[in-house]
Design a protein around this motif. Structure first.
Motif, PDB file in Angstrom:
ATOM      1  N   THR A  89      -4.976   1.208  -9.740  1.00 20.43           N
ATOM      2  CA  THR A  89      -5.257   0.743  -8.443  1.00 20.43           C
ATOM      3  C   THR A  89      -6.403   1.617  -7.974  1.00 20.43           C
ATOM      4  O   THR A  89      -7.023   2.489  -8.746  1.00 20.43           O
ATOM      5  CB  THR A  89      -4.061   0.602  -7.466  1.00 20.43           C
ATOM      6  OG1 THR A  89      -4.408   0.159  -6.468  1.00 20.43           O
ATOM      7  CG2 THR A  89      -3.576   2.056  -7.257  1.00 20.43           C
ATOM      8  N   GLY A  90      -6.785   1.580  -6.723  1.00 21.47           N
ATOM      9  CA  GLY A  90      -7.860   2.190  -5.953  1.00 21.47           C
ATOM     10  C   GLY A  90      -7.058   3.142  -4.776  1.00 21.47           C
ATOM     11  O   GLY A  90      -6.190   3.152  -4.441  1.00 21.47           O
ATOM     12  N   VAL A  91      -8.089   4.034  -4.486  1.00 25.35           N
ATOM     13  CA  VAL A  91      -7.840   4.909  -3.218  1.00 25.35           C
ATOM     14  C   VAL A  91      -8.578   3.912  -2.022  1.00 25.35           C
ATOM     15  O   VAL A  91      -9.908   4.109  -2.029  1.00 25.35           O
ATOM     16  CB  VAL A  91      -8.107   6.249  -3.242  1.00 25.35           C
ATOM     17  CG1 VAL A  91      -7.875   6.923  -1.767  1.00 25.35           C
ATOM     18  CG2 VAL A  91      -7.422   6.787  -4.495  1.00 25.35           C
TER      19      VAL A  91
ATOM     20  N   HIS B  31      -7.104  10.334  -6.958  1.00 20.01           N
ATOM     21  CA  HIS B  31      -7.859   9.375  -7.773  1.00 20.01           C
ATOM     22  C   HIS B  31      -7.392   9.299  -9.036  1.00 20.01           C
ATOM     23  O   HIS B  31      -7.602   8.328  -9.583  1.00 20.01           O
ATOM     24  CB  HIS B  31      -9.292   9.925  -7.469  1.00 20.01           C
ATOM     25  CG  HIS B  31     -10.166   9.517  -6.199  1.00 20.01           C
ATOM     26  ND1 HIS B  31     -10.440   7.974  -6.134  1.00 20.01           N
ATOM     27  CD2 HIS B  31     -10.339  10.011  -5.101  1.00 20.01           C
ATOM     28  CE1 HIS B  31     -10.935   7.966  -4.817  1.00 20.01           C
ATOM     29  NE2 HIS B  31     -10.873   9.279  -4.286  1.00 20.01           N
TER      30      HIS B  31
ATOM     31  N   TYR C 100       0.803  -1.020   0.141  1.00 19.64           N
ATOM     32  CA  TYR C 100      -0.045   0.126   0.068  1.00 19.64           C
ATOM     33  C   TYR C 100       0.842   1.249  -0.019  1.00 19.64           C
ATOM     34  O   TYR C 100       1.828   1.171   0.530  1.00 19.64           O
ATOM     35  CB  TYR C 100      -0.943   0.099   1.267  1.00 19.64           C
ATOM     36  CG  TYR C 100      -1.926  -1.118   1.274  1.00 19.64           C
ATOM     37  CD1 TYR C 100      -3.110  -0.989   0.408  1.00 19.64           C
ATOM     38  CD2 TYR C 100      -1.644  -2.342   1.714  1.00 19.64           C
ATOM     39  CE1 TYR C 100      -4.133  -1.998   0.563  1.00 19.64           C
ATOM     40  CE2 TYR C 100      -2.519  -3.491   1.787  1.00 19.64           C
ATOM     41  CZ  TYR C 100      -3.664  -3.133   1.306  1.00 19.64           C
ATOM     42  OH  TYR C 100      -4.463  -4.361   1.327  1.00 19.64           O
TER      43      TYR C 100
ATOM     44  N   GLY D 265      -3.457  -0.762  -3.220  1.00 25.48           N
ATOM     45  CA  GLY D 265      -3.944   0.517  -3.193  1.00 25.48           C
ATOM     46  C   GLY D 265      -3.535   1.809  -2.820  1.00 25.48           C
ATOM     47  O   GLY D 265      -2.246   1.658  -2.230  1.00 25.48           O
ATOM     48  N   LEU D 266      -3.918   2.770  -2.804  1.00 22.65           N
ATOM     49  CA  LEU D 266      -3.196   4.296  -2.230  1.00 22.65           C
ATOM     50  C   LEU D 266      -4.012   4.483  -1.157  1.00 22.65           C
ATOM     51  O   LEU D 266      -5.283   4.341  -0.846  1.00 22.65           O
ATOM     52  CB  LEU D 266      -3.664   5.214  -3.341  1.00 22.65           C
ATOM     53  CG  LEU D 266      -2.632   5.142  -4.333  1.00 22.65           C
ATOM     54  CD1 LEU D 266      -3.007   6.439  -5.558  1.00 22.65           C
ATOM     55  CD2 LEU D 266      -1.152   4.716  -4.599  1.00 22.65           C
TER      56      LEU D 266
ATOM     57  N   SER E  89      -4.472   7.364  -9.151  1.00 28.78           N
ATOM     58  CA  SER E  89      -4.829   5.907  -8.868  1.00 28.78           C
ATOM     59  C   SER E  89      -5.344   5.158 -10.158  1.00 28.78           C
ATOM     60  O   SER E  89      -4.951   4.055 -10.495  1.00 28.78           O
ATOM     61  CB  SER E  89      -5.790   5.651  -7.922  1.00 28.78           C
ATOM     62  OG  SER E  89      -7.029   6.218  -8.331  1.00 28.78           O
ATOM     63  N   GLN E  90      -6.074   5.989 -10.877  1.00 25.13           N
ATOM     64  CA  GLN E  90      -6.353   5.388 -12.346  1.00 25.13           C
ATOM     65  C   GLN E  90      -5.307   5.179 -13.107  1.00 25.13           C
ATOM     66  O   GLN E  90      -5.235   4.309 -13.925  1.00 25.13           O
ATOM     67  CB  GLN E  90      -7.497   6.230 -13.052  1.00 25.13           C
ATOM     68  CG  GLN E  90      -8.915   6.506 -12.249  1.00 25.13           C
ATOM     69  CD  GLN E  90      -9.672   7.661 -12.571  1.00 25.13           C
ATOM     70  OE1 GLN E  90      -9.152   8.297 -13.425  1.00 25.13           O
ATOM     71  NE2 GLN E  90     -10.770   7.429 -12.078  1.00 25.13           N
TER      72      GLN E  90
END
Length: 249
Positions: free
Chosen positions: A203-205, A195, A146, A179-180, A198-199
């Motif tokens: 990955t995602g937040v 965000h 992470y 993820g973040l 992340s894209q």
């Protein structure tokens, strides 16, 4: 045993996030081992009353082959097992090599078999991802990574580099990117920026940690928010992060 590496640029609040996460996981009944992989050796200070603990490198230097687990492991708040890799004297030696030596020592002393933690968290400096700082990504040391970031440009730049390093090892069945974690600094359009990042890195937040003075208030007492202010809204934030990471299992 789950092995998690948490990276982030220096000064982003990574160690504060990690220690609160460890304490939150401990509050949920997990046996947690937190290993600081930064030459400053300050990852675990909020779990042990704000005081420094003996580093693995310094203990090795002083005791050489006579090092025992009890020399380098300190039980912190909530029973969190605290370790600090430490580093060489500034200007002398390689900090990355220090992390490698620390990991080798933990294996030699069978630390994981002895304490059998449910979760091991490596708190790793992410300004550079080379040599020893990449160790948690390799050789099966961690299962997932992470990245703590804010909306600041250099923080996001470091996060992108770390994500790239994770991808480099992806085809070797090493750690994957979980993820973040957005540790907010109240930058304009911060959520949107992170965000978007992340894209871009695929990955995602997983959690937004708002900026709140209670975090510094707890640190001034040498404690985590989870320990010092269990009823505060920020404790709920860290508990939620712990739930999300447990759910990822």
């Amino acid at each position: 045993m789950r092995k998690i590496a948490i990276y982030g640029k220096g000064g982003i609040g990574k160690s504060t996030t990690v220690s609160n996460l460890s304490r939150a996981l401990a509050a949920k009944g997990k046996t947690v081992m937190q290993i600081g992989c930064d030459p400053k050796a300050d990852s675990t200070k909020n779990l042990v009353g704000g005081q420094p603990i003996p580093t693995i490198l310094k203990t090795l230097k002083e005791k050489k082959k006579n090092v025992q687990l009890e020399d380098i492991i300190v039980e912190g708040d909530g029973g969190v097992l605290c370790l600090e890799a430490g580093g060489p004297t500034p200007g002398i030696g390689c900090a990355g090599r220090g992390i490698i030596s620390a990991f080798e020592t933990l294996e030699t002393l069978h630390a994981y078999d002895t304490y059998q933690p449910d979760i091991v968290i490596y708190d790793v400096l992410g300004d550079v991802v080379c040599g020893g700082f990449a160790m948690p990504l390799r050789n099966g040391y961690s299962d997932e990574v992470y990245i703590v970031t804010s909306g600041e440009m250099m923080s996001m730049y470091a996060a992108s580099n770390i994500a790239g390093a994770v991808r480099q090892f992806a085809n070797r069945d090493y750690a994957s990117l979980g993820g973040l974690i957005l540790n907010a600094k109240n930058i304009e359009n911060e959520e949107h920026l992170v965000h978007k990042l992340s894209q871009e890195i695929g990955t995602g937040v997983i959690q937004h940690i708002p900026r709140n003075p209670v975090v510094q208030k707890a640190e001034h007492q040498g404690k985590t928010v989870v320990e010092a202010y269990p009823e505060d809204e920020m404790t709920y934030v860290y508990m939620t992060l712990a739930d999300k990471i447990l759910k990822e299992d």
